[in-house]
Design a protein around this motif. Structure first.
Motif, mmCIF file in Angstrom:
data_model
loop_
_atom_site.group_PDB
_atom_site.id
_atom_site.type_symbol
_atom_site.label_atom_id
_atom_site.label_comp_id
_atom_site.label_asym_id
_atom_site.label_seq_id
_atom_site.Cartn_x
_atom_site.Cartn_y
_atom_site.Cartn_z
ATOM 1 N N TYR A 222 60.051 7.078 56.730
ATOM 2 C CA TYR A 222 59.536 5.751 56.839
ATOM 3 C C TYR A 222 58.345 4.691 56.866
ATOM 4 O O TYR A 222 57.536 4.452 56.750
ATOM 5 N N THR A 223 57.434 6.067 57.066
ATOM 6 C CA THR A 223 55.955 5.408 57.732
ATOM 7 C C THR A 223 54.951 5.698 56.032
ATOM 8 O O THR A 223 55.293 6.349 54.686
ATOM 9 N N ASP A 224 54.690 4.534 55.873
ATOM 10 C CA ASP A 224 53.891 4.205 54.578
ATOM 11 C C ASP A 224 54.400 4.152 54.020
ATOM 12 O O ASP A 224 54.281 4.446 52.488
ATOM 13 N N LYS A 225 56.115 4.473 53.969
ATOM 14 C CA LYS A 225 57.025 3.462 52.474
ATOM 15 C C LYS A 225 57.199 2.419 52.639
ATOM 16 O O LYS A 225 58.211 1.836 53.971
ATOM 17 N N ASN A 226 57.883 1.424 51.475
ATOM 18 C CA ASN A 226 57.955 0.708 51.817
ATOM 19 C C ASN A 226 59.166 0.292 50.888
ATOM 20 O O ASN A 226 59.315 0.291 49.482
ATOM 21 N N LYS A 227 60.640 0.784 51.030
ATOM 22 C CA LYS A 227 61.804 0.805 50.948
ATOM 23 C C LYS A 227 62.570 -0.191 50.423
ATOM 24 O O LYS A 227 62.692 -1.376 51.466
ATOM 25 N N LYS A 228 63.314 -1.027 49.495
ATOM 26 C CA LYS A 228 63.967 -1.679 49.231
ATOM 27 C C LYS A 228 66.069 -2.134 49.818
ATOM 28 O O LYS A 228 65.871 -0.498 50.508
#
Length: 385
Positions: free
Chosen positions: A72-78
């Motif tokens: 999840y680091t540096d990741k923007n998920k719906k």
């Protein structure tokens, strides 16, 4: 091939045959350990669930083989679903999971126990343990009242001891001699929800392969929304690809490997014992006296002092005559010449010529040439032979 080696080879072959007979006649022992490994086909492995998971989640399941923190680091998920199945999660990863849930994702955690700070955050404290040999897992929703699973092999007997008012009970453990206890709960967290089931045995090979038990698993997962589901399997799927791990994971190969190592150690032990140690090469001592004489001779030749060299040669000759022939050398007269001739057996002419050259060497004012040095050297060496 010597006789001793043949004997060792025969003994080794006999041992191998005996071990092979034991291996053939050995009864296979079932591994009842609760490993929850997606690659294990033992009763409490997750091999069957791993193969059927795609269908259970309608082909909308993605397995992640890294920790949630790294993913999840540096990741923007719906918003999505998160599945944690009896995996060891580090505190930073738990925080990432809770952060995703607070944004609208749903997390389903199926594990015997959770870290206390996580359970406190979700809304329950501790867990009760029953030691009954059998129990039944049931769902509380009326539409799932016919979906249950009977645990008749090593149930953990875990249940939630205290649940906060805002937490909903979705399933329970039913035992013959104990009160029902909650084992499956749902708790709101931010914009999402967290589902916790404290009995992961219902997903193992032993129970999924029994008729009708898959229905219970389908009902549990039906609480998740129909959207992408991320299954974090980091602790179960990372395996060493080394050849040694493959050998040790196979009982027959592991047995052969240890026998091979044992035979190799015995061979080295007996073979080394029979070998003679290497005899070190000792270099003989060098005759430094000869080198010294050569060095001194070269020095005199370079200086060109033939008179001094001739005097030392004469002195050395007279010393040998005194010690070896026992002739007095104080007076180099006719008597000396006669006695030297008798004891050496040389001619009178040679002895007289040598005496003349010796006297010339002893005269500090005499003029000595290189030819005189060469002549006295050859004469005196010839007399002393």
């Amino acid at each position: 091939m010597n006789k001793t080696f043949k004997i060792y080879a025969v003994i080794f072959i006999i041992i191998m045959v005996i071990l092979a007979l034991f291996e053939v006649n050995k009864k296979e022992v079932t591994d009842w350990r609760k490993n929850f490994d997606v690659n294990q086909k033992s009763p409490f492995g997750l091999f069957v669930f791993n193969k059927e998971a795609k269908d259970l989640f309608k082909n909308n399941l993605t397995k992640i083989d890294v920790a949630p923190y790294d993913y999840y680091t540096d990741k923007n998920k719906k918003p999505h679903n998160i599945l944690i199945l009896e995996s060891e999660i580090d505190p930073e990863s738990w925080n990432k999971i809770l952060d995703e849930v607070s944004k609208g994702s749903d997390a389903m955690i199926i594990a015997n126990r959770l870290p206390k700070n996580i359970s406190d955050t979700i809304g329950f404290y501790g867990s009760k343990i029953s030691y009954e040999n059998e129990n039944v897992l049931k769902l509380t929703d009326k539409k799932y009242q016919n979906d249950f699973i009977k645990l008749d092999k090593f149930p953990s007997g875990r249940g939630f001891s205290y649940i906060k008012p805002n937490v909903q009970i979705l399933g329970k453990t039913v035992e013959e001699n104990n009160e029902d206890q909650a084992n499956f709960i749902k708790a709101p967290f931010g914009k999402g929800k967290i589902y916790v089931h404290c009995e992961p045995l219902f997903l193992t090979n032993y129970y999924l392969l029994q008729s009708g038990n898959v229905k219970y698993a389908q009902s549990v997962f039906s609480y998740l929304s129909d959207r992408e589901t991320l299954w974090f399997v980091e602790s179960n799927t990372k395996e060493s690809s080394s050849l040694l791990r493959f050998i040790l994971s196979n009982p027959a190969l592991k047995y052969a490997w240890w026998v091979f190592l044992g035979g190799l150690v015995l061979f080295i032990f007996f073979n080394v014992k029979r070998k003679q140690r290497i005899v070190p090469i000792i270099e003989p001592l060098k005759n430094t006296s000869a080198d010294f004489v050569k060095s001194i001779g070269n020095l005199y030749l370079q200086e060109g002092d033939f008179h001094d060299m001739m005097a030392k040669k004469a002195q050395y000759f007279l010393n040998k005559v005194r010690l070896d022939l026992l002739i007095d050398t104080q007076n180099l007269d006719e008597e000396f010449a006669k006695r030297l001739q008798l004891k050496t057996g040389k001619s009178a002419e040679m002895v007289n010529e040598a005496i003349v050259l010796i006297k010339k060497a002893q005269d500090p004012y005499a003029s000595v040439m290189k030819e005189d040095l060469a002549r006295i050297n050859s004469l005196l060496d010839e007399i002393l032979k």
